[in-house]
Design a protein around this motif. Structure first.
Motif: not given
Length: 431
Positions: A131-133, A158-162, A263-266
């Protein structure tokens, strides 16, 4: 029921009702106001009222009497199934000890969804993010085959929009968002309706090959290559049969991208203790759930040891069902005896479902509500402590109940250790 939503503020309450394990709440009421999943779970716990703490075949029983009967029934089972497995790390450790003692098969209630990711990991390996990454690095998030609505606070985590978030774009492939995003570009790639085909095409495009008639996927492939850190999100519970193939396709896309960028998966899943079960069983025995402890040693069968299949085939003669987080998650209907460990509110649901015959029910504490505990978070290696919101219920934990069953079996001599001594030693040396 002793859960007071307006109880004294806690320093840092962690919500146990999904694998995100959202932290920093001052009380369960605060989590319930922000997250519909937490609210639904708390409502389910409160709905039980003053339910029976123990029942045998529908009749109220005292705790010790119920455990005596449960132990006598468990001792007669030649092939027990330990299923549901909604418990914390301490509960899983006790579960493994008992499984060694009676030679049980272990399968989580979300075993099917969990196996998609586990099988892909076992076969090919994977790149994953925490989550932090994601919060600090991901500039592109691609959500594949799900709207992520089962995890209402995911994009907040995820911090999206912050302010300060690196994420500038979210793309949904084969699903549509149910969340509003401020200050972030949101796109939808409807796909063909065949997620297997779409991901195969995307993998080919990311690898530099030409695919005709896939303009939207080609644009996404270009965006993935241009991204500094892309994260592909998927949800095991939303994948079709043979979903491991889809996860492998995502892993292949990420592997190709990592030759030139990052890149990574979650993966979304692991609630109701799912990740804790797999991680803890793996460190104690070397294998995750859907494993049998037997005189032949440890047998891991991701397909064969599926709860629904085992019951349909009549391959087990008794079920120990554990669901300490979700009061509404009842054991599957089956023509075999069952021992059920769940919150007090589950007793009412069992009665309403007419599912009390041949069942010993014992009410247990919910980690994070009635007792402290520890769980693995959704992103794998992170373990978080759970702080009890109230200790007034006086309920035993899952670990205490399982150890009490094991003690009764040993004292009566009804269950020999049915496995090689080397397997027992693994638990004793567990970290």
């Amino acid at each position: 029921m002793a859960i007071d939503r307006a109880s004294s503020p806690l320093a840092d309450w962690t919500c146990p009702f999904c694998a995100l394990l959202c932290e920093g709440w001052t009380a369960p009421a605060q989590a319930a106001a922000a997250c519909p999943r937490a609210r639904q779970a708390l409502d389910a716990h409160v709905a039980g009222g003053d339910s029976s703490r123990a029942m045998v075949d529908g009749q109220a029983a005292d705790f010790d009497g119920a455990l005596d009967i449960a132990a006598s029934r468990l001792a007669r089972w030649r092939q027990p199934l330990f299923a549901g497995l909604g418990t914390d790390i301490a509960g899983v450790r006790a579960l493994y000890r008992l499984a060694v003692q009676v030679g049980a098969i272990c399968d989580h209630a979300d075993g099917r969804a969990l196996m998609h990711g586990l099988r892909a990991l076992q076969d090919r390996g994977q790149y994953t993010a925490t989550l932090a990454e994601v919060r600090s690095r991901a500039d592109l998030i691609v959500v594949v085959g799900t709207d992520a609505s089962a995890y209402p606070l995911l994009f907040r985590r995820f911090g999206v929009g912050e302010p300060g978030s690196p994420c500038r774009r979210v793309v949904f492939v084969g699903a549509r968002p149910t969340t509003e995003f401020a200050g972030v570009a949101v796109d939808v790639v409807p796909g063909s309706g065949d997620l297997f085909a779409d991901l195969q095409q995307l993998a080919a495009l990311v690898a530099g090959r030409t695919v005709s008639g896939a303009a939207a996927l080609a644009e996404l492939a270009a965006a993935l290559h241009a991204s500094g850190y892309a994260v592909l999100v998927w949800e095991g519970a939303r994948l079709p049969d043979e979903g491991a193939l889809l996860v492998e396709a995502l892993n292949r896309i990420v592997g190709t991208l990592n030759r030139h960028t990052r890149a990574a998966t979650f993966g979304l899943g692991g609630s109701d203790g799912g990740h804790s079960v797999n991680q803890t069983l793996a460190w104690l025995s070397g294998l995750p759930s859907r494993t049998r402890v037997s005189v032949q040693g440890l047998q891991h069968e991701p397909r064969l040891f599926d709860t629904a299949r085992l019951l349909a085939d009549g391959a087990v003669d008794g079920v120990l069902w554990i669901s300490s987080f979700d009061a509404a998650r009842l054991p599957p209907a089956a023509a075999v005896p069952r021992i059920v460990l769940g919150p007090p509110a589950m007793a009412v649901r069992l009665r309403d479902a007419g599912a009390l015959a041949d069942i010993v029910f014992v009410a247990v504490a919910t980690p994070g509500l009635h007792a402290d505990g520890h769980l693995f978070r959704i992103d794998g290696p992170v373990v978080l402590p759970l702080q009890a919101a109230s200790r007034d219920a006086g309920l035993p934990g899952v670990a205490a109940v399982l150890d009490a069953l094991a003690g009764r079996l040993a004292a009566a001599g009804d269950a020999d250790v049915r496995v090689p001594a080397s397997i027992v030693a693994v638990e004793e040396g567990g970290r």
